[in-house]
Design a protein around this motif. Structure first.
Motif, PDB file in Angstrom:
ATOM      1  N   LEU A 134      38.919  58.687  21.624  1.00  0.00           N
ATOM      2  CA  LEU A 134      38.303  60.010  21.461  1.00  0.00           C
ATOM      3  C   LEU A 134      38.891  60.742  20.255  1.00  0.00           C
ATOM      4  O   LEU A 134      38.150  61.373  19.479  1.00  0.00           O
ATOM      5  CB  LEU A 134      38.509  60.837  22.728  1.00  0.00           C
ATOM      6  N   THR A 135      40.201  60.660  20.089  1.00  0.00           N
ATOM      7  CA  THR A 135      40.847  61.339  18.964  1.00  0.00           C
ATOM      8  C   THR A 135      40.421  60.716  17.642  1.00  0.00           C
ATOM      9  O   THR A 135      40.119  61.435  16.670  1.00  0.00           O
ATOM     10  CB  THR A 135      42.375  61.266  19.102  1.00  0.00           C
ATOM     11  N   TRP A 136      40.383  59.381  17.581  1.00  0.00           N
ATOM     12  CA  TRP A 136      39.975  58.692  16.356  1.00  0.00           C
ATOM     13  C   TRP A 136      38.542  59.064  15.990  1.00  0.00           C
ATOM     14  O   TRP A 136      38.242  59.322  14.811  1.00  0.00           O
ATOM     15  CB  TRP A 136      40.106  57.182  16.541  1.00  0.00           C
ATOM     16  N   LEU A 137      37.648  59.084  16.962  1.00  0.00           N
ATOM     17  CA  LEU A 137      36.241  59.401  16.691  1.00  0.00           C
ATOM     18  C   LEU A 137      36.086  60.835  16.191  1.00  0.00           C
ATOM     19  O   LEU A 137      35.291  61.094  15.274  1.00  0.00           O
ATOM     20  CB  LEU A 137      35.405  59.184  17.952  1.00  0.00           C
ATOM     21  N   GLU A 138      36.836  61.769  16.774  1.00  0.00           N
ATOM     22  CA  GLU A 138      36.770  63.148  16.288  1.00  0.00           C
ATOM     23  C   GLU A 138      37.304  63.248  14.865  1.00  0.00           C
ATOM     24  O   GLU A 138      36.762  63.996  14.040  1.00  0.00           O
ATOM     25  CB  GLU A 138      37.567  64.063  17.216  1.00  0.00           C
ATOM     26  N   LEU A 139      38.356  62.497  14.580  1.00  0.00           N
ATOM     27  CA  LEU A 139      38.899  62.497  13.219  1.00  0.00           C
ATOM     28  C   LEU A 139      37.888  61.895  12.249  1.00  0.00           C
ATOM     29  O   LEU A 139      37.725  62.396  11.125  1.00  0.00           O
ATOM     30  CB  LEU A 139      40.213  61.712  13.180  1.00  0.00           C
ATOM     31  N   PHE A 140      37.204  60.850  12.674  1.00  0.00           N
ATOM     32  CA  PHE A 140      36.169  60.238  11.833  1.00  0.00           C
ATOM     33  C   PHE A 140      35.059  61.251  11.540  1.00  0.00           C
ATOM     34  O   PHE A 140      34.591  61.366  10.401  1.00  0.00           O
ATOM     35  CB  PHE A 140      35.582  59.012  12.537  1.00  0.00           C
ATOM     36  N   TYR A 141      34.652  61.995  12.578  1.00  0.00           N
ATOM     37  CA  TYR A 141      33.616  63.005  12.365  1.00  0.00           C
ATOM     38  C   TYR A 141      34.076  64.055  11.353  1.00  0.00           C
ATOM     39  O   TYR A 141      33.336  64.409  10.429  1.00  0.00           O
ATOM     40  CB  TYR A 141      33.253  63.677  13.684  1.00  0.00           C
TER      41      TYR A 141
END
Length: 414
Positions: A134-141
């Motif tokens: 979840l953290t990685w995906l938010e950072l990607f966004y």
């Protein structure tokens, strides 16, 4: 289905998913780093399980025997060992035996608790995987949103430079320029907020994989993630979810409490052996005795304890049922959300984004032909930006929901 921490690490060491030459921080790589970090959140449960297993062995042992030394019947007028026939040096040894099969049950109770800690360890591993995803995906966004907003800000800034040059000709008004500059300032504010969010997400990711690793560049495209299981099959897996298995271990522990309470209806034993040495060539004394507890009045003690243990076990069963209902609800909500987000992603890709691009092109043509004003062109450009950001948001949210579904299924592959 659920592997322990050491097994997962062994699998990760054997996988060859991430090429050595790839320096970017992929989602899979982030998960691997998080699992290999010896997080105290996981190690704590390992130590507790080991402690309970040691306690189980200790609880299965008999109590230490008791040694008694006694100087009996010594005459106070002479303190002579040979004066009186009853004067003795007594040596005794006693050993107690608990009621019924209490030792074995106590051991099995501690082992059941240890098993619960192992399941808690599995749950925390799954939580680390989910949190990292979840953290990685938010950072990607945030990273990609920042790039898109930056590109549009640059385009709007270039347009402002053009109309400022045209202002002298009288075609554009100061109000049009001020409105465009306002939009530019709003884009600056959006960039600042996105950068703030990205900093928070990198800090959260650093908690899992380390400061240095969290600063690595991210890939340019969203990752492929394992597809969720069919809903009905996923429901069946909930019974084996680590969170449910923790309560299963608690129920097993409660079973042992019921059995231990029932054993209290049986008598406890103690064996006593004694030897009394006498002086004056008198015969020594030897004695052997057995002490037995007699549980005669059990109504308000033993019976109540059995009843309490049974009620506590039933409460634990109800807690497990409640948890399963909550997991099932979360599964259905997440699955439905995942399907609807997929529909919205398709809509934005095939319709919304295309129409936003067409609107921008039409506004540019109209502006060039003097039909529309400059603010209308800027609004069309920003509407296209918002559509692109919304598509990225929907794609990210769908993957986040997919990660939640995988968590509920207990999958550990990215």
């Amino acid at each position: 289905m659920y592997q322990n921490f050491s097994t997962i690490l062994a699998i990760l060491l054997l996988t060859n998913i991430v090429a050595a030459s790839d320096s970017s921080l992929s989602l899979q790589k982030a998960v691997e780093l998080a699992l290999a970090s010896d997080d105290p959140y996981v190690q704590e449960t390992l130590q507790r399980a080991s402690a309970l297993e040691d306690t189980a062995i200790a609880n299965a042992q008999l109590a230490d025997p008791k040694l008694r030394l006694n100087f009996a019947n010594w005459p106070t007028n002479s303190f002579s060992y040979n004066q009186e026939p009853m004067t003795q040096i007594q040596l005794g040894l006693s050993q107690t035996f608990p009621k019924g099969d209490t030792l074995r049950l106590s051991k099995e109770k501690q082992l059941a608790k240890a098993k619960g800690q192992r399941h808690l360890q599995d749950l925390r591993i799954q939580e680390i995987i989910l949190d990292t995803r979840l953290t990685w995906l938010e950072l990607f966004y945030s990273k990609n949103a920042y790039e898109k907003v930056t590109q549009n800000r640059q385009a709007v800034a270039e347009l402002i430079e053009i109309i400022e040059g045209m202002y002298a000709t009288g075609r554009e008004t100061r109000q049009d320029i001020s409105r465009a500059q306002l939009e530019l300032s709003l884009l600056d504010d959006r960039l600042a907020e996105i950068d703030r969010q990205a900093s928070m997400q990198r800090a959260a990711l650093a908690r899992r994989i380390g400061e240095t690793q969290s600063k690595q560049a991210l890939p340019k495209h969203l990752p492929a993630m394992q597809h969720p299981t069919d809903l009905s099959a996923a429901e069946a897996l909930l019974n084996h979810h680590p969170a449910a298995e923790i309560f299963t271990s608690k129920i097993e522990t409660a079973d042992k409490d019921v059995s231990i309470a029932a054993e209290q209806h049986k008598p406890g034993w103690a064996v006593n052996v004694g030897y009394g040495a006498r002086g004056g060539n008198r015969a020594d004394f030897a004695s052997v005795g057995v002490t037995m507890g007699v549980p005669l009045f059990t109504k308000n003690r033993q019976d109540r304890r059995v009843s309490a243990a049974k009620k506590s076990r039933q409460a634990t069963r109800l807690s497990r049922d409640t948890l399963l209902l909550d997991l099932k609800k979360r599964l259905h909500v997440s699955h439905e959300s995942w399907l609807r987000l997929g529909e919205r992603v398709t809509l934005y890709k095939t319709v919304v984004l295309q129409r936003a691009k067409e609107t921008t092109e039409a506004s540019l043509t109209s502006y060039q032909n003097g039909i529309s004003d400059f603010p209308e062109l800027v609004r069309a450009r920003l509407a296209e930006l918002n559509a692109e950001l919304q598509l990225l948001r929907l794609q990210t949210d769908r993957l986040k929901t997919q990660a939640t579904l995988l968590f509920l299924e207990g999958e550990d592959d990215a």
